[in-house]
Design a protein around this motif. Structure first.
Motif, PDB file in Angstrom:
ATOM      1  N   MET A   1     -17.016 -13.819   2.245  1.00 18.58           N
ATOM      2  CA  MET A   1     -17.828 -13.126   3.241  1.00 18.58           C
ATOM      3  C   MET A   1     -16.928 -12.667   4.384  1.00 18.58           C
ATOM      4  O   MET A   1     -15.925 -13.300   4.682  1.00 18.58           O
ATOM      5  CB  MET A   1     -18.915 -14.058   3.777  1.00 18.58           C
ATOM      6  N   PRO A   2     -17.296 -11.525   5.018  1.00 18.16           N
ATOM      7  CA  PRO A   2     -16.500 -11.058   6.157  1.00 18.16           C
ATOM      8  C   PRO A   2     -16.577 -12.035   7.326  1.00 18.16           C
ATOM      9  O   PRO A   2     -17.615 -12.635   7.582  1.00 18.16           O
ATOM     10  CB  PRO A   2     -17.123  -9.713   6.519  1.00 18.16           C
ATOM     11  N   SER A   3     -15.476 -12.177   8.018  1.00 10.24           N
ATOM     12  CA  SER A   3     -15.460 -12.963   9.255  1.00 10.24           C
ATOM     13  C   SER A   3     -15.876 -12.059  10.409  1.00 10.24           C
ATOM     14  O   SER A   3     -16.232 -10.888  10.215  1.00 10.24           O
ATOM     15  CB  SER A   3     -14.055 -13.518   9.485  1.00 10.24           C
ATOM     16  N   ARG A   4     -15.828 -12.578  11.623  1.00  5.70           N
ATOM     17  CA  ARG A   4     -16.141 -11.735  12.783  1.00  5.70           C
ATOM     18  C   ARG A   4     -15.185 -10.563  12.866  1.00  5.70           C
ATOM     19  O   ARG A   4     -15.594  -9.423  13.154  1.00  5.70           O
ATOM     20  CB  ARG A   4     -16.069 -12.576  14.068  1.00  5.70           C
ATOM     21  N   ALA A   5     -13.904 -10.845  12.621  1.00  7.61           N
ATOM     22  CA  ALA A   5     -12.924  -9.755  12.637  1.00  7.61           C
ATOM     23  C   ALA A   5     -13.217  -8.747  11.533  1.00  7.61           C
ATOM     24  O   ALA A   5     -13.047  -7.534  11.716  1.00  7.61           O
ATOM     25  CB  ALA A   5     -11.514 -10.322  12.475  1.00  7.61           C
ATOM     26  N   GLY A   6     -13.671  -9.230  10.379  1.00  6.06           N
ATOM     27  CA  GLY A   6     -14.008  -8.326   9.282  1.00  6.06           C
ATOM     28  C   GLY A   6     -15.183  -7.426   9.621  1.00  6.06           C
ATOM     29  O   GLY A   6     -15.154  -6.216   9.332  1.00  6.06           O
ATOM     30  N   TRP A   7     -16.226  -8.002  10.215  1.00  6.27           N
ATOM     31  CA  TRP A   7     -17.365  -7.177  10.624  1.00  6.27           C
ATOM     32  C   TRP A   7     -16.952  -6.182  11.705  1.00  6.27           C
ATOM     33  O   TRP A   7     -17.413  -5.030  11.716  1.00  6.27           O
ATOM     34  CB  TRP A   7     -18.502  -8.060  11.138  1.00  6.27           C
ATOM     35  N   GLY A   8     -16.078  -6.613  12.611  1.00  2.06           N
ATOM     36  CA  GLY A   8     -15.603  -5.677  13.634  1.00  2.06           C
ATOM     37  C   GLY A   8     -14.833  -4.521  13.029  1.00  2.06           C
ATOM     38  O   GLY A   8     -15.008  -3.363  13.434  1.00  2.06           O
ATOM     39  N   LEU A 127     -13.752 -26.728   1.587  1.00  3.92           N
ATOM     40  CA  LEU A 127     -12.438 -26.098   1.640  1.00  3.92           C
ATOM     41  C   LEU A 127     -12.630 -24.614   1.902  1.00  3.92           C
ATOM     42  O   LEU A 127     -13.489 -23.973   1.286  1.00  3.92           O
ATOM     43  CB  LEU A 127     -11.688 -26.292   0.318  1.00  3.92           C
ATOM     44  N   SER A 128     -11.841 -24.061   2.791  1.00  7.56           N
ATOM     45  CA  SER A 128     -11.983 -22.647   3.127  1.00  7.56           C
ATOM     46  C   SER A 128     -10.636 -22.082   3.536  1.00  7.56           C
ATOM     47  O   SER A 128      -9.694 -22.811   3.843  1.00  7.56           O
ATOM     48  CB  SER A 128     -13.002 -22.451   4.258  1.00  7.56           C
ATOM     49  N   THR A 129     -10.559 -20.761   3.553  1.00  4.43           N
ATOM     50  CA  THR A 129      -9.354 -20.075   3.987  1.00  4.43           C
ATOM     51  C   THR A 129      -9.711 -18.669   4.456  1.00  4.43           C
ATOM     52  O   THR A 129     -10.679 -18.067   3.971  1.00  4.43           O
ATOM     53  CB  THR A 129      -8.317 -19.998   2.853  1.00  4.43           C
ATOM     54  N   GLY A 130      -8.949 -18.173   5.418  1.00  6.50           N
ATOM     55  CA  GLY A 130      -9.095 -16.798   5.886  1.00  6.50           C
ATOM     56  C   GLY A 130      -7.799 -16.026   5.751  1.00  6.50           C
ATOM     57  O   GLY A 130      -7.686 -14.901   6.233  1.00  6.50           O
ATOM     58  N   PHE A 131      -6.822 -16.653   5.088  1.00  7.73           N
ATOM     59  CA  PHE A 131      -5.507 -16.028   4.938  1.00  7.73           C
ATOM     60  C   PHE A 131      -5.539 -15.068   3.751  1.00  7.73           C
ATOM     61  O   PHE A 131      -6.113 -15.384   2.703  1.00  7.73           O
ATOM     62  CB  PHE A 131      -4.457 -17.115   4.705  1.00  7.73           C
ATOM     63  N   PRO A 132      -4.894 -13.894   3.815  1.00 10.90           N
ATOM     64  CA  PRO A 132      -4.188 -13.325   4.981  1.00 10.90           C
ATOM     65  C   PRO A 132      -5.113 -12.414   5.791  1.00 10.90           C
ATOM     66  O   PRO A 132      -6.093 -11.900   5.274  1.00 10.90           O
ATOM     67  CB  PRO A 132      -3.087 -12.510   4.329  1.00 10.90           C
ATOM     68  N   GLY A 133      -4.788 -12.204   7.026  1.00 11.46           N
ATOM     69  CA  GLY A 133      -5.504 -11.222   7.835  1.00 11.46           C
ATOM     70  C   GLY A 133      -6.674 -11.778   8.601  1.00 11.46           C
ATOM     71  O   GLY A 133      -6.982 -11.297   9.690  1.00 11.46           O
ATOM     72  N   LEU A 135      -9.751 -11.372   7.842  1.00 12.89           N
ATOM     73  CA  LEU A 135     -10.891 -10.455   7.768  1.00 12.89           C
ATOM     74  C   LEU A 135     -12.032 -11.016   6.926  1.00 12.89           C
ATOM     75  O   LEU A 135     -13.196 -10.631   7.110  1.00 12.89           O
ATOM     76  CB  LEU A 135     -10.449  -9.107   7.189  1.00 12.89           C
ATOM     77  N   PHE A 136     -11.696 -11.913   5.995  1.00 16.38           N
ATOM     78  CA  PHE A 136     -12.704 -12.506   5.123  1.00 16.38           C
ATOM     79  C   PHE A 136     -12.509 -14.017   5.087  1.00 16.38           C
ATOM     80  O   PHE A 136     -11.440 -14.538   5.420  1.00 16.38           O
ATOM     81  CB  PHE A 136     -12.602 -11.935   3.701  1.00 16.38           C
ATOM     82  N   ARG A 137     -13.555 -14.700   4.665  1.00 13.84           N
ATOM     83  CA  ARG A 137     -13.513 -16.156   4.526  1.00 13.84           C
ATOM     84  C   ARG A 137     -13.997 -16.527   3.138  1.00 13.84           C
ATOM     85  O   ARG A 137     -15.110 -16.190   2.738  1.00 13.84           O
ATOM     86  CB  ARG A 137     -14.387 -16.832   5.576  1.00 13.84           C
ATOM     87  N   ALA A 138     -13.136 -17.234   2.409  1.00  8.18           N
ATOM     88  CA  ALA A 138     -13.507 -17.771   1.109  1.00  8.18           C
ATOM     89  C   ALA A 138     -13.650 -19.281   1.247  1.00  8.18           C
ATOM     90  O   ALA A 138     -12.867 -19.918   1.945  1.00  8.18           O
ATOM     91  CB  ALA A 138     -12.440 -17.437   0.064  1.00  8.18           C
ATOM     92  N   TRP A 139     -14.643 -19.859   0.592  1.00  8.44           N
ATOM     93  CA  TRP A 139     -14.868 -21.288   0.738  1.00  8.44           C
ATOM     94  C   TRP A 139     -15.434 -21.875  -0.546  1.00  8.44           C
ATOM     95  O   TRP A 139     -15.926 -21.159  -1.423  1.00  8.44           O
ATOM     96  CB  TRP A 139     -15.816 -21.563   1.903  1.00  8.44           C
ATOM     97  N   SER A 140     -15.348 -23.185  -0.616  1.00  9.03           N
ATOM     98  CA  SER A 140     -15.906 -23.929  -1.734  1.00  9.03           C
ATOM     99  C   SER A 140     -16.378 -25.279  -1.218  1.00  9.03           C
ATOM    100  O   SER A 140     -15.656 -25.954  -0.485  1.00  9.03           O
ATOM    101  CB  SER A 140     -14.863 -24.119  -2.843  1.00  9.03           C
TER     102      SER A 140
END
Length: 285
Positions: A1-8, A127-133, A135-140
């Motif tokens: 899903m997009p993060s705040r930076a991704g939505w921006g 577990l989650s990550t926003g790397f790189p950038g 802009l998005f967040r992946a989690w499990s």
């Protein structure tokens, strides 16, 4: 899903696309689609940064109420890629971050606050990550199925350890002759074992000496819930917990009496843990 930076970024790209359409700007279209393509590539790499990681959670050791149950997490990477900025957290706590090298492992120690004695369920590990950038967040989300044994909280102002005059009822016995603790030398007596003769001391031509040993001290105390002061069950269990810790630190033999449970006097790490476990799992009347 997009993060705040991704939505921006999505809002900015939509505004750029609208301007490029209104003014038919070819360079505007190129820049908009270039940035959108880079964002999609970032999405793929964010997913790959978390995918196929192997997770192992070690059961936490027992703690006292009020302490954090420490869950040891090991992340293993076997795909030949560095995994950077992997976040791990339990519940709504602030996550911890770790970098996992290619074909290597990374470890994290995550604390879960405990409030009361008994079994404490660790809950869901995220577990989650926003790397790189970022802009998005992946989690499990992973159900650890792990719980931690929580001992009663020790009394903040502990009373002195109970004493008595009858062995087995809180009293003590003097050290006895045995084979455990070296107590010194004495003159040789007929019947002493040759293995106990101190030949080095006897070689000084001042007489024959034998080594003397004492058995482990038989000092012991019984800790009884029914005779423990306190306004309620939890206060009495806290006092018992403090007494068990005092007796263990003093190398004193101690036994425990609880409703339906009698633990004979002893002194060992296993005995210490068994007594605390019995207090932790005692059901309220």
């Amino acid at each position: 899903m997009p993060s705040r930076a991704g939505w921006g970024l999505a809002i900015v790209l939509f505004a750029m696309l609208t301007g490029a359409i209104n003014y038919t700007l070819s360079l505007g279209f190129i820049l908009t689609f270039l940035l959108a393509g880079m964002a999609l590539v970032s999405l793929l790499h964010t997913w790959r940064n978390l995918a196929w990681l192997q997770v192992e959670a070690a059961p936490p050791p027992a703690v006292f109420a009020g302490q954090d149950a420490i869950l040891q997490i090991t992340l293993t990477e076997d795909r030949g890629r560095d995994r950077l900025a992997i976040a791990a957290g339990i519940g709504g706590q602030e996550p911890l971050f770790v970098d996992v090298p290619a074909n290597g492992t990374g470890t994290l120690a995550i604390g879960s606050p405990t409030l009361k004695r008994g079994w404490h369920d660790i809950g869901t590990l995220t577990l989650s990550t926003g790397f790189p950038g970022g802009l998005f967040r992946a989690w499990s989300k992973l159900e650890t199925g792990t719980r931690c044994l929580v001992y009663p909280r020790p009394a903040s102002h502990s009373l002195p350890l109970p004493q008595g005059n009858t062995p087995g009822r809180g009293g003590s016995l003097s050290p006895q002759v045995g084979d455990e603790d070296f107590a010194g030398l004495r003159l040789y007596q007929r019947g002493d074992s040759p293995r106990r003769i101190d030949w080095k001391a006897s070689s000084r031509e001042q007489g024959m000496y034998s080594r003397e040993f004492h058995a482990e001290s038989q000092q012991q105390v019984w800790l009884d819930l029914a005779q423990t002061p306190g306004s309620d069950l939890e206060q009495r269990l806290s006092q018992l917990t403090s007494w068990i810790m005092q007796a263990h630190d003093a190398d004193q033999r101690y036994g425990l009496r609880l409703p339906g449970t009698h633990i004979a006097p002893a002194h060992s790490q296993a005995h210490y843990e068994a007594c605390l476990r019995a207090l932790a799992l005692l059901e309220a009347e």
